[in-house]
Design a protein around this motif. Structure first.
Motif, PDB file in Angstrom:
ATOM      1  N   ALA A  12       0.861  -1.182   0.000  1.00 36.70           N
ATOM      2  CA  ALA A  12       0.000   0.000   0.000  1.00 36.70           C
ATOM      3  C   ALA A  12       0.899   1.235   0.000  1.00 36.70           C
ATOM      4  O   ALA A  12       2.046   1.180   0.446  1.00 36.70           O
ATOM      5  CB  ALA A  12      -0.923   0.006   1.221  1.00 36.70           C
ATOM      6  N   SER A  13       0.374   2.328  -0.521  1.00 36.84           N
ATOM      7  CA  SER A  13       1.121   3.588  -0.519  1.00 36.84           C
ATOM      8  C   SER A  13       0.870   4.328   0.789  1.00 36.84           C
ATOM      9  O   SER A  13      -0.168   4.160   1.437  1.00 36.84           O
ATOM     10  CB  SER A  13       0.702   4.450  -1.708  1.00 36.84           C
ATOM     11  N   GLY A  14       1.815   5.160   1.172  1.00 37.83           N
ATOM     12  CA  GLY A  14       1.648   5.923   2.405  1.00 37.83           C
ATOM     13  C   GLY A  14       2.943   6.577   2.828  1.00 37.83           C
ATOM     14  O   GLY A  14       3.896   6.686   2.051  1.00 37.83           O
ATOM     15  N   ARG A  15       2.976   6.960   4.098  1.00 41.35           N
ATOM     16  CA  ARG A  15       4.151   7.619   4.667  1.00 41.35           C
ATOM     17  C   ARG A  15       4.707   6.751   5.794  1.00 41.35           C
ATOM     18  O   ARG A  15       3.960   6.211   6.612  1.00 41.35           O
ATOM     19  CB  ARG A  15       3.771   9.009   5.180  1.00 41.35           C
ATOM     20  N   VAL A  16       6.019   6.604   5.825  1.00 41.22           N
ATOM     21  CA  VAL A  16       6.675   5.715   6.785  1.00 41.22           C
ATOM     22  C   VAL A  16       6.522   6.268   8.201  1.00 41.22           C
ATOM     23  O   VAL A  16       6.845   7.435   8.460  1.00 41.22           O
ATOM     24  CB  VAL A  16       8.167   5.546   6.446  1.00 41.22           C
ATOM     25  N   ARG A  17       6.024   5.408   9.100  1.00 40.39           N
ATOM     26  CA  ARG A  17       5.908   5.798  10.508  1.00 40.39           C
ATOM     27  C   ARG A  17       7.133   5.381  11.311  1.00 40.39           C
ATOM     28  O   ARG A  17       7.624   6.137  12.157  1.00 40.39           O
ATOM     29  CB  ARG A  17       4.652   5.185  11.138  1.00 40.39           C
ATOM     30  N   ALA A  18       7.634   4.162  11.040  1.00 34.89           N
ATOM     31  CA  ALA A  18       8.769   3.668  11.822  1.00 34.89           C
ATOM     32  C   ALA A  18       9.560   2.667  11.005  1.00 34.89           C
ATOM     33  O   ALA A  18       9.005   1.921  10.178  1.00 34.89           O
ATOM     34  CB  ALA A  18       8.284   3.024  13.116  1.00 34.89           C
ATOM     35  N   VAL A  19      10.871   2.652  11.215  1.00 33.84           N
ATOM     36  CA  VAL A  19      11.782   1.673  10.618  1.00 33.84           C
ATOM     37  C   VAL A  19      12.483   0.957  11.765  1.00 33.84           C
ATOM     38  O   VAL A  19      13.200   1.582  12.557  1.00 33.84           O
ATOM     39  CB  VAL A  19      12.823   2.341   9.695  1.00 33.84           C
TER      40      VAL A  19
ATOM     41  N   GLU B 294       6.997   0.018   8.961  1.00 37.64           N
ATOM     42  CA  GLU B 294       5.557   0.152   8.791  1.00 37.64           C
ATOM     43  C   GLU B 294       5.194   1.584   8.446  1.00 37.64           C
ATOM     44  O   GLU B 294       5.918   2.537   8.774  1.00 37.64           O
ATOM     45  CB  GLU B 294       4.813  -0.297  10.047  1.00 37.64           C
ATOM     46  N   LEU B 295       4.043   1.719   7.774  1.00 43.06           N
ATOM     47  CA  LEU B 295       3.525   3.034   7.410  1.00 43.06           C
ATOM     48  C   LEU B 295       2.650   3.574   8.542  1.00 43.06           C
ATOM     49  O   LEU B 295       2.447   2.904   9.563  1.00 43.06           O
ATOM     50  CB  LEU B 295       2.710   2.930   6.116  1.00 43.06           C
ATOM     51  N   GLU B 296       2.141   4.771   8.345  1.00 36.28           N
ATOM     52  CA  GLU B 296       1.241   5.361   9.337  1.00 36.28           C
ATOM     53  C   GLU B 296      -0.089   4.607   9.301  1.00 36.28           C
ATOM     54  O   GLU B 296      -0.830   4.673   8.326  1.00 36.28           O
ATOM     55  CB  GLU B 296       1.041   6.848   9.035  1.00 36.28           C
TER      56      GLU B 296
ATOM     57  N   PRO C 284      11.902   7.420   8.500  1.00 35.73           N
ATOM     58  CA  PRO C 284      10.585   7.867   9.012  1.00 35.73           C
ATOM     59  C   PRO C 284      10.146   9.157   8.330  1.00 35.73           C
ATOM     60  O   PRO C 284      10.933  10.082   8.113  1.00 35.73           O
ATOM     61  CB  PRO C 284      10.854   8.075  10.505  1.00 35.73           C
ATOM     62  N   GLY C 285       8.865   9.198   7.978  1.00 31.96           N
ATOM     63  CA  GLY C 285       8.305  10.369   7.296  1.00 31.96           C
ATOM     64  C   GLY C 285       8.380  10.308   5.792  1.00 31.96           C
ATOM     65  O   GLY C 285       7.772  11.133   5.106  1.00 31.96           O
TER      66      GLY C 285
END
Length: 398
Positions: free
Chosen positions: A85-92, A108-110, A234-235
């Motif tokens: 899925a597309s999105g913005r990275v929350r944590a690595v 994982e993404l947000e 992240p982000g």
């Protein structure tokens, strides 16, 4: 003092005398002789050198047709990882060169909204499950009571029937009581309310769906291995199915090579190969072609991202511990395509081609003549002569 009209003739007479005395001092021959003496010597024209063309003798021997290409030591099991899925990275959670186990979350993404939905769905599932459990417990109690009532009714009926003077009316009534008790047992045997079961099933499906949605927003390790690359922060905004990490099982290595179609069309899975480590030129390893990409072999047939590997894979007979190679080492691979012994051959430069015609110029005594030839195996060093020439004939090169 002399008058001016007499001085002028005397001056002209002296100038003339000086000029004549100067000419007397010049060498004999004059200016013409000096010009003739200073003429340059003409440069001789060199005689043109006739180039001697090389000659080659038709020989008999062995010809080996080989294909050689470069490769790299790579993991047998290597996979590009990506979000679905597309999105913005929350944590690595992992970085390059880290070791991970199957099922471990790498990034994982947000997914805050999905996590809240999952929490609510799990609570709803818990409530539905509690209602179902309570109904099942109540049903079990009711089934025991109904079975006991049936047994009591059957005992009473038996007692009435065993009386010395049976009361037919009482017996008939008691038989109906037995029937009612039997119907109650049969009704309760159908189980709890189907709607309660449906509520649990629906709640379970909702939880499973949300968990699957969350998994699509996560990069999860599909097997135990080492992360060869992780390109996430992240982000960062990412697109679905775009590789963001590479995971490999570094315990099992082989050779990977990217070949062009003209190379792959001569190869077959299972062909033996010789592998030379670039870092250790004197060490030659052995192996065989394990997989060729589609349509030349069994690899790369699928349509998913995981199945689109177009590299050629060569299995090594020697382990890394035995041969001393490491992940990422460059190698040269040599595959024997064809071998012929006791055949006529010439070097490629001995043959000529004109307008699609392959021929050789042979020295026949003092005369040169052209002879058409038929060739077989061609290598950079030798060309097989199938027809047109005989062993020992001298061929004039280009």
């Amino acid at each position: 003092m002399l008058p001016a009209n007499k001085i002028a003739p005397i001056f002209l007479t002296l100038v003339a005398a000086l000029v004549l005395s100067g000419c007397a001092l010049l060498p004999s021959g004059g200016l013409a002789d000096r010009a003739a003496a200073e003429e340059p010597t003409p440069t001789p024209i060199p005689t043109p050198v006739v180039a001697v063309k090389p000659t080659y003798k038709v020989q008999r021997g062995e010809i080996v047709h080989e294909l050689e290409f470069s490769g790299r030591i790579s993991p047998v099991n290597e996979e590009d990882l990506f979000f679905r899925a597309s999105g913005r990275v929350r944590a690595v959670f992992k970085k390059r060169n880290d070791f991970v186990t199957a099922g471990e979350i790498i990034a994982e993404l947000e997914i805050d909204s999905l996590e809240r939905q999952l929490e609510a769905a799990e609570l709803e599932l818990e409530r539905a499950q509690v209602r179902l459990d309570q109904a099942q417990q109540a049903l079990a109690y009711q089934q025991k009571v109904a079975q006991t009532n049936l047994e009591i009714a059957q005992l009473r009926l038996a007692a009435l029937q065993a009386d010395a003077q049976p009361d037919t009316t009482a017996i008939a009534i008691q038989q109906k009581q037995v029937e009612l008790a039997q119907l109650e047992v049969e009704r309760l045997s159908q189980g709890v309310d189907p709607l309660l079961v449906s509520d649990v099933t629906r709640a379970e499906l909702n939880v499973q769906k949300l968990k699957a949605d969350i998994a699509e927003h996560q990069v999860i390790a599909p097997f135990d291995g080492q992360l060869l690359s992780v390109s996430l922060t992240p982000g960062q905004a990412v697109d679905a199915y775009k590789p963001v990490a590479t995971l490999a099982d570094v315990t099992e290595l082989e050779v990977s090579a990217d070949l062009i179609s003209t190379q792959m069309q001569d190869l077959v899975e299972g062909m033996p190969a010789s592998i030379i480590l670039v870092s250790r030129p004197g060490v030659e390893l052995t192996g065989s072609i394990r997989r060729l990409p589609y349509p030349y072999g069994s690899g790369g047939r699928g349509t998913t991202v995981e199945d689109l590997d177009k590299s050629t894979r060569i299995t090594l007979d020697q382990s890394a511990a035995e041969a001393g190679y490491e992940l990422g080492d460059l190698v040269r691979v040599r595959v024997e395509l064809e071998r012929k012994a006791d055949v006529l051959w010439l070097p490629p430069q001995a043959l000529r081609v004109f307008d699609g015609r392959r021929f050789a110029v042979i020295q026949d005594g003092d005369v040169q003549r052209r002879v058409d030839v038929t060739v077989g195996i061609e290598t950079p060093e030798r060309v097989e002569i199938e027809a047109g020439l005989e062993e020992g004939q001298v061929v004039i090169g280009q």
